[in-house]
Design an enzyme around this catalytic site. Structure first.
Site, mmCIF file in Angstrom:
data_model
loop_
_atom_site.group_PDB
_atom_site.id
_atom_site.type_symbol
_atom_site.label_atom_id
_atom_site.label_comp_id
_atom_site.label_asym_id
_atom_site.label_seq_id
_atom_site.Cartn_x
_atom_site.Cartn_y
_atom_site.Cartn_z
ATOM 1 N N TYR A 1 46.244 45.150 45.641
ATOM 2 C CA TYR A 1 45.420 44.047 45.144
ATOM 3 C C TYR A 1 45.001 44.300 43.703
ATOM 4 C CZ TYR A 1 41.250 46.998 45.832
ATOM 5 O OH TYR A 1 40.320 48.007 45.768
ATOM 6 N N CYS A 2 44.664 43.197 43.016
ATOM 7 C CA CYS A 2 44.113 43.252 41.666
ATOM 8 C C CYS A 2 43.214 42.033 41.509
ATOM 9 C CB CYS A 2 45.218 43.294 40.607
ATOM 10 S SG CYS A 2 46.419 41.946 40.712
ATOM 11 N N THR A 3 42.798 41.723 40.302
ATOM 12 C CA THR A 3 41.801 40.666 40.103
ATOM 13 C C THR A 3 42.292 39.298 40.576
ATOM 14 O OG1 THR A 3 40.983 41.878 38.179
ATOM 15 C CG2 THR A 3 40.259 39.601 38.432
#
Length: 348
Positions: free
Chosen positions: A198-200
């Site tokens: 995951y990331c922003t």
């Protein structure tokens, strides 16, 4: 010819934004696409979106577009219509911020870059379209119930420090480029396990998931729309939120709160705190976490040296600028060991 850049002083633009009562929507988006002439597309986009009052930071490259922007609420539908009138952007996801005061950006900047995210990868060596499986919020929560699942934060240390998924692997890196080989090494013997990245907003995981599949990882997943979309779906559907703390964002807000948990500490005194600031000494400007007590003690600076420097007359500061090295002089991000808060300024 109409202006293709902002021509108003930044301080004035920021003052206008802070004093404005205009309701604005903050959002992010990205789309991979082969652009033949990113420079021409950049200029066209600036003319179109500046007329709609769009503020923010947009990167355009031959591989597509990556944007974090704010739009006047009354122009939001017009903006969507305009964006989706561009065939290859039609239907692109708009990740709406979950904790927004409308003060995220104060001007529009559109830059042409070599890549829309600096990753250090040679895209010709693997198929970037063969990416990991997108997961909805419910699917994320279901997979997290599997004790074999590995959760990997593909962001930088200063992002994950203030918020992350429960039990996530958080690489100690300052750039996405550093994270890619480090994560591969960390998970080298776990290629058969289910992995959630995951990331922003999802853009970093699009590329990373394709790269790791190419490198032999078999069960690579990514959160569709990143932390922003996961949180929105959880709130909308009444699902438990398994992300704790804040979501770091690259705008004037610094972060948006996801849960009330405070998972980090002041870099100066160690008190529970998750407020990022930049050192008030512009010759330093390091990003770090500072509690209200230390902000008062050090005048919003990262160290006594920076506080002392800021208290010098302007002529003296100009004279010394470039001769002294502060914590952030080399553009590093804050860490505990970097903030030598009690060392006074040495101008001998």
């Amino acid at each position: 010819m109409p202006a293709l850049y902002n021509r108003v002083n930044n301080d004035e633009l920021k003052r206008r934004m802070l004093e404005s009562n205009e309701e604005r929507v903050t959002l992010s988006f990205y789309q991979y696409h082969n652009l033949d002439n990113p420079e021409r597309f950049r200029d066209e986009l600036f003319l179109r979106w500046s007329k709609l009052g769009v503020f923010g930071r947009i990167y355009v490259a031959k591989e597509g577009i990556n944007g974090q922007i704010s739009v006047p609420e009354q122009q939001f539908e017009a903006f969507k219509t305009d964006m989706y009138s561009i065939p290859w952007l039609n239907g692109a996801r708009l990740n709406i911020s979950v904790d927004d005061d409308g003060k995220s950006f104060y001007k529009l900047k559109i830059k042409v870059r070599k890549k829309i995210v600096a990753d250090g990868l040679d895209d010709h060596t693997f198929d970037v379209t063969k990416r990991g499986k997108h997961l909805s919020a419910q699917e994320v929560n279901n997979l997290l119930d599997n004790p074999e699942t590995l959760v990997v934060d593909m962001r930088n240390h200063y992002e994950s420090e203030v918020g992350h998924f429960e039990g996530a692997i958080c690489p100690d890196v300052e750039t996405f480029r550093e994270a890619l080989p480090l994560v591969e090494d960390m998970l080298e013997d776990k290629k058969d396990k289910p992995i959630i990245m995951y990331c922003t907003g999802g853009i970093r995981c699009e590329k990373a998931s394709a790269y790791y599949l190419h490198r032999g990882f078999r069960h690579v997943h990514m959160i569709d729309g990143g932390i922003i979309e996961y949180t929105r779906q959880c709130k909308e559907q009444g699902l438990p939120i398994k992300y704790v703390g804040k979501n770091f964002v690259f705008d004037e807000r610094m972060a948006e709160r996801i849960t009330e948990d405070i998972v980090s500490r002041c870099h100066q005194c160690g008190a529970p705190c998750d407020d990022h600031i930049n050192c008030a000494n512009d010759a330093c400007h390091i990003l770090f976490i500072q509690c209200p007590s230390c902000a008062e003690q050090y005048s919003h600076c990262c160290s006594k040296a920076c506080s002392d420097f800021n208290n010098l007359p302007e002529e003296k500061r100009e004279e010394l600028r470039g001769q002294l090295e502060f914590n952030g002089t080399k553009f590093g991000k804050g860490r505990y060991k970097a903030l030598r808060k009690d060392e006074p300024l040495d101008i001998s």
